[in-house]
Scaffold this active site. Sequence first.
Site, mmCIF file in Angstrom:
data_model
loop_
_atom_site.group_PDB
_atom_site.id
_atom_site.type_symbol
_atom_site.label_atom_id
_atom_site.label_comp_id
_atom_site.label_asym_id
_atom_site.label_seq_id
_atom_site.Cartn_x
_atom_site.Cartn_y
_atom_site.Cartn_z
ATOM 1 N N THR A 1 12.592 -24.592 -25.729
ATOM 2 C CA THR A 1 13.925 -24.822 -26.298
ATOM 3 C C THR A 1 14.165 -26.262 -26.724
ATOM 4 O OG1 THR A 1 14.800 -25.124 -24.056
ATOM 5 C CG2 THR A 1 14.962 -22.919 -25.020
ATOM 6 N N ARG A 2 13.327 -27.183 -26.278
ATOM 7 C CA ARG A 2 13.542 -28.572 -26.681
ATOM 8 C C ARG A 2 12.195 -29.300 -26.724
ATOM 9 N NH1 ARG A 2 18.347 -31.196 -27.183
ATOM 10 N NH2 ARG A 2 19.335 -29.390 -26.194
ATOM 11 N N LEU B 1 10.031 -30.621 -23.605
ATOM 12 C CA LEU B 1 10.947 -31.258 -22.657
ATOM 13 C C LEU B 1 11.694 -30.234 -21.811
ATOM 14 C CD1 LEU B 1 12.613 -34.106 -24.747
ATOM 15 C CD2 LEU B 1 10.579 -34.222 -23.312
ATOM 16 N N SER B 2 11.988 -29.084 -22.410
ATOM 17 C CA SER B 2 12.797 -28.106 -21.696
ATOM 18 C C SER B 2 12.487 -26.719 -22.237
ATOM 19 C CB SER B 2 14.282 -28.422 -21.872
ATOM 20 O OG SER B 2 15.084 -27.581 -21.072
ATOM 21 N N SER B 3 12.638 -25.728 -21.351
ATOM 22 C CA SER B 3 12.357 -24.363 -21.767
ATOM 23 C C SER B 3 13.290 -23.413 -21.039
ATOM 24 C CB SER B 3 10.895 -24.003 -21.473
ATOM 25 O OG SER B 3 10.642 -24.032 -20.081
#
Length: 328
Positions: free
Chosen positions: A85-86, A93-95
Site C-alpha cells: 500500500t505504500r 514501507l507499508s502493506s
Amino acid sequence: MGAHTTGRDVRELAHAAQVRELTAAGVLQDPAWRAAFAAVPRHVFVPYFWTGRGAGHERLWGEDPDPERRARWLRGVYTDAPLATRLRDGELLSSSSQPSLMAKMLEALEVRDGDDVLEIGAGTGYNAALLCHRLGDDHVTTVDLDEEITESARAHLARIGYRPTVVTGDGARGCSSRAPFDRILVTCTLPLIPPAWLGQCRPGARILAPLSTGLIALTVRDADFAEGRFLHTPAYFVPLRGATAAAPPSAAAQEALPYELVENERFQFMLILSAGALHPREGLDLWRREGRPGRERFGVTVTPEGQWSWLDDPQGPYVWPLGEAASV
C-alpha cells in the site's frame, strides 16, 4: 450480475464472499471476530495498492476510470493476500496484511471484553478497525512512525465511524501515555522485543509479535520478565522501521547444506532465530537430531540481562542470545 447491480453491490458481494472463505478455511472460529470481519470492509482501507508488473510496479485504484482495472483492484482487495500500500523509491514501507493471517493473529491474541490493546504498525487502519469493532474505540491504540501512514489510517477509520487513538511515533517506545495495556499486537518483524513494552503492560498481558519468520506469544510477568512460545504459523512482515530484521546466513555459509534444506522454511526459521549462534551445518545436525522441530517447539525469554531464544525448554541445553550479529 443483474442489469442494475451497482459498484457498491459488487463490493459488498466480494466482501461477504471473503468472510465466507475465511470461515470455511477455519481461521474465523470465534463468532466475535467473524462478526468483526463481516462488519469491516477491506476495500475502504485499501483504496489503492501496488502490484509487481514487469520491471516496475503498477498502481491499481478503486476510482480508476477503466472498469477492467477497477475490477482487478477489487479482486485484489478481496483475495487472501498481502497488498503493498505504500512504496518509497521502490522500497515497501507499508502493506495490508493477508486477511487469513490477521484473523489467526487476532484469535491468538486472546482478547477479553474490556482489554486495552496497543497495535504496533498502524498500516492502513484495517486491523485497528477490527479491534475497535470487537473492543470499542476507547480500548484501541495504534502507533506508526510515518505521519503519512497514521493520517491515512485515521481517515480510513473515520470514514466508517471508528475513532481509536492513532499515534505518530516510534513503535519500539510503545505509547506510555495510554498505558497500561492488556495486549500488544505487532504487525512488523522485530529483531528483539523492545524492553519498553514490558513496562507498559499489566501483569499477565500478552504480546504477539513477528520474530524471525514466526509469531511469538509472550506472557508478561512484570516490567522485567516475559516468556512464551511461537505459534506454528509462518509469518512474514515488513521490518519495524528503524530496525533491521535478522537475516538468514549467507549463501556461502549454507553451501554445504542439502538444497532442499536451504529452501526449507522451518529450518530457515531456526537459523534466523538463532541469529548466527549456530553454523548452518551445526544447525542441520541439531535440527535432524531433535526430529526436525517446527516453530511451536521454540520460545523466547526476555529479561533486563538479555533476550534468548530456545528449543523446548528455556533452561535446557539449546539456548541462543537474540539479536547477535551473524558469525558465519
